[in-house]
Design an enzyme around this catalytic site. Structure first.
Site, mmCIF file in Angstrom:
data_model
loop_
_atom_site.group_PDB
_atom_site.id
_atom_site.type_symbol
_atom_site.label_atom_id
_atom_site.label_comp_id
_atom_site.label_asym_id
_atom_site.label_seq_id
_atom_site.Cartn_x
_atom_site.Cartn_y
_atom_site.Cartn_z
ATOM 1 N NE ARG A 124 -3.798 0.404 2.134
ATOM 2 C CZ ARG A 124 -3.984 1.370 3.031
ATOM 3 N NH1 ARG A 124 -3.379 1.311 4.190
ATOM 4 N NH2 ARG A 124 -4.756 2.406 2.752
ATOM 5 C CE LYS A 189 0.720 -6.140 5.534
ATOM 6 N NZ LYS A 189 0.922 -4.810 4.914
ATOM 7 N NE ARG A 327 -2.308 5.973 20.882
ATOM 8 C CZ ARG A 327 -3.299 6.658 21.448
ATOM 9 N NH1 ARG A 327 -3.340 6.815 22.754
ATOM 10 N NH2 ARG A 327 -4.249 7.176 20.697
#
Length: 329
Positions: A124, A189, A327
């Site tokens: 992306r 991920k 975060r």
């Protein structure tokens, strides 16, 4: 493109065992010096080799090359008619870019491109997708939609659901979705989806859905990745080098029907399932948009697939795009 001799050599070495130079020379019908040249050529493709005196040569890690016939064995009968063409490239700049070019040349819907290695794999926002040879899955599918880009709003969310279905069907638990198009496993991920659309604003368009999935990512290859990542080898704690074609087949079993049905079914049919896989709900995140950033707690997605963020004052704000980061507390 890997030459037939190199492909033959790679297939012999794919088992991850040691093979002597003499053995390889006999199998390939070439001299020992020619074997050494072929091995050097494999190294240029990023194939990791070990050489041990008295033992011979072996791959650092076993692999299974992609094979159209093997993939076909895993396809369900309902899916085969949706697959127009399956191309497998030893090396390509980007499977997405290739299919976008093929789309402009009139390629059929349901055209699928796979690659062993990408030299310019895309993530992306123009990021580079790390794409070493022979271990992961780099897959793109071309589809056309008569209703234009507006008809495929939220398609990346539906594609995420399809990928989760395939992974769960393959025995991989604890996988979830991070808005808008990442597949995560325990906050790391595992895969990413990139959909690129071209065509008229209010007329027919074609979309290329790209998937990058980490099956086995060598640690040194992942050093430059700016976020926590994981691969299937680490999740399953076992070698899955012999299952890559089966995994591709299962992915196509899930992805192709969703693409074929999406324009008639739309996002509504996938919202609740997506929410069930949401790994961001209730998490503290930062969202970056251009020069602005927003911090808050994820409150899920709305019925249009927009991300809902509860800001510090209790206000709920919806986001159609943005870079979302968990975060660090």
């Amino acid at each position: 493109m890997i030459s037939p001799k190199l492909k033959q050599l790679l297939n012999v070495l794919a088992d991850g065992r040691f093979h002597s130079g003499t053995e390889l020379a006999g199998l390939l019908g070439v001299s020992r010096s020619a074997v050494w040249k072929h091995l050097s050529a494999l190294s240029e493709f990023g194939v990791e080799l070990l050489a041990v005196s008295g033992k011979g040569y072996r791959l650092h890690r076993p692999l299974q090359l992609l094979d159209a016939q093997l993939i076909d064995q895993y396809l369900e009968s309902r899916v085969r008619p949706l697959l127009a063409e399956l191309e497998i490239h030893d090396q390509i700049h980007s499977t997405n870019t290739y299919l976008l070019e093929r789309a402009r040349q009139g390629a059929d819907i349901g055209s699928v491109c796979l690659a062993e290695r990408q030299t310019a794999g895309k993530g992306r926002r123009g990021r580079h997708w790390v794409s070493p040879f022979g271990h992961n899955i780099y897959l793109s599918i071309l589809w056309r939609f008569q209703g234009g880009p507006a008809a495929i709003t939220g398609l990346s969310l539906a594609m995420g659901v399809a990928v989760i279905r395939a992974l769960r069907g393959f025995g991989i638990a604890d996988v979830g979705l991070k808005w808008p198009n990442d597949i995560y496993w325990r906050q790391r991920k595992l895969a990413g989806i990139l959909i690129e659309v071209s065509g008229e604003t209010s007329g027919p368009c074609h979309a290329v859905m790209g998937l990058g999935l980490n099956v086995y990512l060598p640690a040194h290859e992942g050093e430059g990745i700016e976020q926590d990542w994981v691969d299937l080898h680490g999740i399953l704690a076992e070698s899955i080098h012999g299952k890559r074609n089966g995994l591709v087949g299962e992915l196509l079993n899930q992805l192709l029907p969703v693409l074929a049905e999406y324009e008639n079914r739309s996002l509504d049919q996938y919202l609740e399932e997506w929410r069930g896989y949401d790994c961001m709900q209730g998490k503290q995140v930062d969202i970056f948009m251009h020069e602005q950033s927003f911090s808050g707690v994820v409150a899920g997605i709305d019925d249009q697939g927009l991300l809902l963020l509860e800001l510090a004052g209790g206000q709920i704000r919806a986001f159609a795009s943005g870079e979302v980061s968990f975060r660090q507390l």
